[in-house]
Scaffold this motif. Structure first.
Motif, PDB file in Angstrom:
ATOM      1  N   UNK A 120       3.715   2.300  -5.974  1.00  0.00           N
ATOM      2  CA  UNK A 120       4.076   0.880  -5.939  1.00  0.00           C
ATOM      3  C   UNK A 120       3.773   0.249  -4.589  1.00  0.00           C
ATOM      4  N   UNK A 121       3.599   1.053  -3.550  1.00  0.00           N
ATOM      5  CA  UNK A 121       3.356   0.510  -2.216  1.00  0.00           C
ATOM      6  C   UNK A 121       2.032  -0.246  -2.131  1.00  0.00           C
ATOM      7  N   UNK A 122       1.099   0.053  -3.021  1.00  0.00           N
ATOM      8  CA  UNK A 122      -0.163  -0.691  -3.049  1.00  0.00           C
ATOM      9  C   UNK A 122       0.104  -2.165  -3.356  1.00  0.00           C
ATOM     10  N   UNK A 123       0.964  -2.424  -4.341  1.00  0.00           N
ATOM     11  CA  UNK A 123       1.289  -3.806  -4.689  1.00  0.00           C
ATOM     12  C   UNK A 123       2.121  -4.450  -3.593  1.00  0.00           C
ATOM     13  N   UNK A 124       3.045  -3.702  -3.006  1.00  0.00           N
ATOM     14  CA  UNK A 124       3.817  -4.211  -1.863  1.00  0.00           C
ATOM     15  C   UNK A 124       2.863  -4.669  -0.755  1.00  0.00           C
ATOM     16  N   UNK A 125       1.912  -3.833  -0.443  1.00  0.00           N
ATOM     17  CA  UNK A 125       1.010  -4.136   0.676  1.00  0.00           C
ATOM     18  C   UNK A 125       0.177  -5.370   0.399  1.00  0.00           C
ATOM     19  N   UNK A 140       3.371   9.488   5.985  1.00  0.00           N
ATOM     20  CA  UNK A 140       3.067   8.126   6.430  1.00  0.00           C
ATOM     21  C   UNK A 140       1.624   7.870   6.832  1.00  0.00           C
ATOM     22  N   UNK A 141       0.966   8.784   7.515  1.00  0.00           N
ATOM     23  CA  UNK A 141      -0.413   8.512   7.932  1.00  0.00           C
ATOM     24  C   UNK A 141      -1.347   8.441   6.732  1.00  0.00           C
ATOM     25  N   UNK A 142      -1.149   9.312   5.769  1.00  0.00           N
ATOM     26  CA  UNK A 142      -1.946   9.258   4.546  1.00  0.00           C
ATOM     27  C   UNK A 142      -1.681   7.955   3.806  1.00  0.00           C
ATOM     28  N   UNK A 143      -0.393   7.616   3.639  1.00  0.00           N
ATOM     29  CA  UNK A 143      -0.035   6.407   2.905  1.00  0.00           C
ATOM     30  C   UNK A 143      -0.542   5.149   3.606  1.00  0.00           C
ATOM     31  N   UNK A 144      -0.382   5.074   4.924  1.00  0.00           N
ATOM     32  CA  UNK A 144      -0.841   3.889   5.657  1.00  0.00           C
ATOM     33  C   UNK A 144      -2.367   3.762   5.615  1.00  0.00           C
ATOM     34  N   UNK A 145      -3.063   4.882   5.569  1.00  0.00           N
ATOM     35  CA  UNK A 145      -4.516   4.818   5.447  1.00  0.00           C
ATOM     36  C   UNK A 145      -4.912   4.201   4.107  1.00  0.00           C
ATOM     37  N   UNK A 146      -4.210   4.568   3.050  1.00  0.00           N
ATOM     38  CA  UNK A 146      -4.484   3.975   1.743  1.00  0.00           C
ATOM     39  C   UNK A 146      -4.181   2.477   1.778  1.00  0.00           C
ATOM     40  N   UNK A 152      -5.493  -3.941   2.335  1.00  0.00           N
ATOM     41  CA  UNK A 152      -5.114  -5.119   3.112  1.00  0.00           C
ATOM     42  C   UNK A 152      -6.240  -5.480   4.078  1.00  0.00           C
ATOM     43  N   UNK A 153      -6.133  -6.680   4.649  1.00  0.00           N
ATOM     44  CA  UNK A 153      -7.168  -7.105   5.596  1.00  0.00           C
ATOM     45  C   UNK A 153      -6.606  -7.669   6.886  1.00  0.00           C
ATOM     46  N   UNK A 154      -5.335  -8.049   6.884  1.00  0.00           N
ATOM     47  CA  UNK A 154      -4.766  -8.775   8.022  1.00  0.00           C
ATOM     48  C   UNK A 154      -3.568  -8.066   8.638  1.00  0.00           C
ATOM     49  N   UNK A 155      -2.663  -7.619   7.812  1.00  0.00           N
ATOM     50  CA  UNK A 155      -1.360  -7.143   8.265  1.00  0.00           C
ATOM     51  C   UNK A 155      -1.503  -5.826   9.024  1.00  0.00           C
ATOM     52  N   UNK A 156      -0.629  -5.619  10.023  1.00  0.00           N
ATOM     53  CA  UNK A 156      -0.648  -4.390  10.798  1.00  0.00           C
ATOM     54  C   UNK A 156       0.055  -3.273  10.039  1.00  0.00           C
ATOM     55  N   UNK A 157      -0.213  -2.044  10.453  1.00  0.00           N
ATOM     56  CA  UNK A 157       0.316  -0.842   9.806  1.00  0.00           C
ATOM     57  C   UNK A 157       0.999  -0.004  10.865  1.00  0.00           C
ATOM     58  N   UNK A 158       2.243   0.402  10.596  1.00  0.00           N
ATOM     59  CA  UNK A 158       3.048   1.028  11.649  1.00  0.00           C
ATOM     60  C   UNK A 158       3.899   2.166  11.096  1.00  0.00           C
ATOM     61  N   UNK A 159       3.921   3.285  11.787  1.00  0.00           N
ATOM     62  CA  UNK A 159       4.839   4.380  11.452  1.00  0.00           C
ATOM     63  C   UNK A 159       6.165   4.134  12.164  1.00  0.00           C
ATOM     64  N   UNK A 160       7.284   4.430  11.452  1.00  0.00           N
ATOM     65  CA  UNK A 160       8.614   4.083  11.984  1.00  0.00           C
ATOM     66  C   UNK A 160       9.651   5.170  11.666  1.00  0.00           C
ATOM     67  N   UNK A 161       9.779   6.183  12.413  1.00  0.00           N
ATOM     68  CA  UNK A 161       8.833   6.640  13.417  1.00  0.00           C
ATOM     69  C   UNK A 161       8.218   7.943  12.939  1.00  0.00           C
ATOM     70  N   UNK A 162       6.989   8.180  13.347  1.00  0.00           N
ATOM     71  CA  UNK A 162       6.332   9.437  13.031  1.00  0.00           C
ATOM     72  C   UNK A 162       6.976  10.546  13.854  1.00  0.00           C
ATOM     73  N   UNK A 163       7.334  11.630  13.199  1.00  0.00           N
ATOM     74  CA  UNK A 163       7.959  12.754  13.891  1.00  0.00           C
ATOM     75  C   UNK A 163       6.853  13.644  14.464  1.00  0.00           C
TER      76      UNK A 163
END
Length: 291
Positions: free
Chosen positions: A14-19, A43-49, A54-65
């Protein structure tokens, strides 16, 4: 002040639609938390997808361990994500508070702070383009941002604040409003003490959910589940209950918190959503606009 959305972790697809929805809205950043022994997406795999959606919004890990990972490979992963997203990646980094995450990968939980500092030295060297060692050449690709992606440290303790000021570009604060101001001021003071120029970027994180009662109940249940269990270290008694009780659940609370965080110096506030329904994106956009 910028406003971002922290993504729910229960429904990865569902995160694809959220993004896509957030990218079209008023939001500055999408955030995603990290745990190992839990049912969240990596998170890194998911944020890469999500970068590809997306084209504009930033992508951030909160927080990567970060201490759970190997530093050279992590540096390469972050540089790749930063480069392929057009410089839209922020590495929110920290230690976490769950013993089982560390046990699962055989890392000494008592050395996690020292390990994080050692890892940052390695990653900065990789991102600079220097050889990895005298025997090993540079590790690419070159990140989009010179010297590597923006790095924000999440912390609560004085050693964590010092680490953020010394090694990072800013500070991620997941504390309540009453504590956030003092943590922000401590970060700024330590930044100056370290001889850093300019000022640290200050980002707040607040738990929230909007909508009918069943969505609020879902969010509260998921938040309680996340913070409960025997493996947390150094959390005060009743922490999970307190987190649930302080969750924001109305549009007025969202707008008021954004104003209050701006007034204490936050550059950005991340409203972390614990209800999985994608209508949350529009509800938060409406809350922020006063609609």
């Amino acid at each position: 002040m910028k406003v971002g959305l922290g993504l729910p972790i229960s429904e990865p697809v569902a995160l694809l639609e959220w993004a896509r929805g957030a990218d079209e809205g008023p939001f500055s950043t999408l955030g995603l938390l990290d745990r190992l022994v839990y049912h969240n997406p990596e998170p890194l795999v998911a944020l890469a997808v999500l970068a590809g959606e997306t084209s504009r919004i930033r992508l951030q890990s909160e927080v990567l361990l970060a201490p759970l990972r190997e530093p050279a490979l992590l540096a390469k992963q972050c540089a790749t994500l930063d480069r392929m997203s057009g410089g839209r990646f922020t590495l929110g980094i920290g230690l976490g508070a769950r013993r089982d995450d560390y046990e699962a990968v055989g890392v000494d939980v008592h050395r996690r702070g020292a390990r994080l500092e050692e890892m940052m030295a390695v990653m900065r060297r990789v991102w600079s383009g220097e050889p990895y060692s005298e025997e090993i050449g540079p590790i690419g690709p070159e990140p989009a941002r010179r010297g590597g992606p923006e790095v924000l440290f999440g912390a609560f303790s004085p050693p964590g604040i010092r680490r953020a000021a010394r090694l990072g570009d800013g500070f991620l604060c997941a504390a309540h409003l009453a504590d956030a101001a003092s943590l922000f001021r401590a970060t700024e003071a330590e930044w100056q003490a370290q001889g850093r120029t300019g000022r640290p970027r200050l980002v707040a994180q607040v738990n929230a959910a909007l909508g009918p009662d069943h969505l609020i109940k879902e969010a509260r249940d998921r938040l309680y589940d996340y913070y409960s269990g025997p493996h947390y270290m150094n959390l005060p008694a009743g922490f999970a209950e307190g987190a649930v009780a302080s969750m924001l659940t109305t549009s007025g609370q969202i707008r008021d918190m954004a104003t209050r965080m701006r007034d204490i110096g936050a550059d950005e506030v991340m409203f972390y959503c614990w209800a999985s329904d994608v209508t949350q994106v529009d509800r938060f956009a409406g809350a922020l606009s006063g609609a």
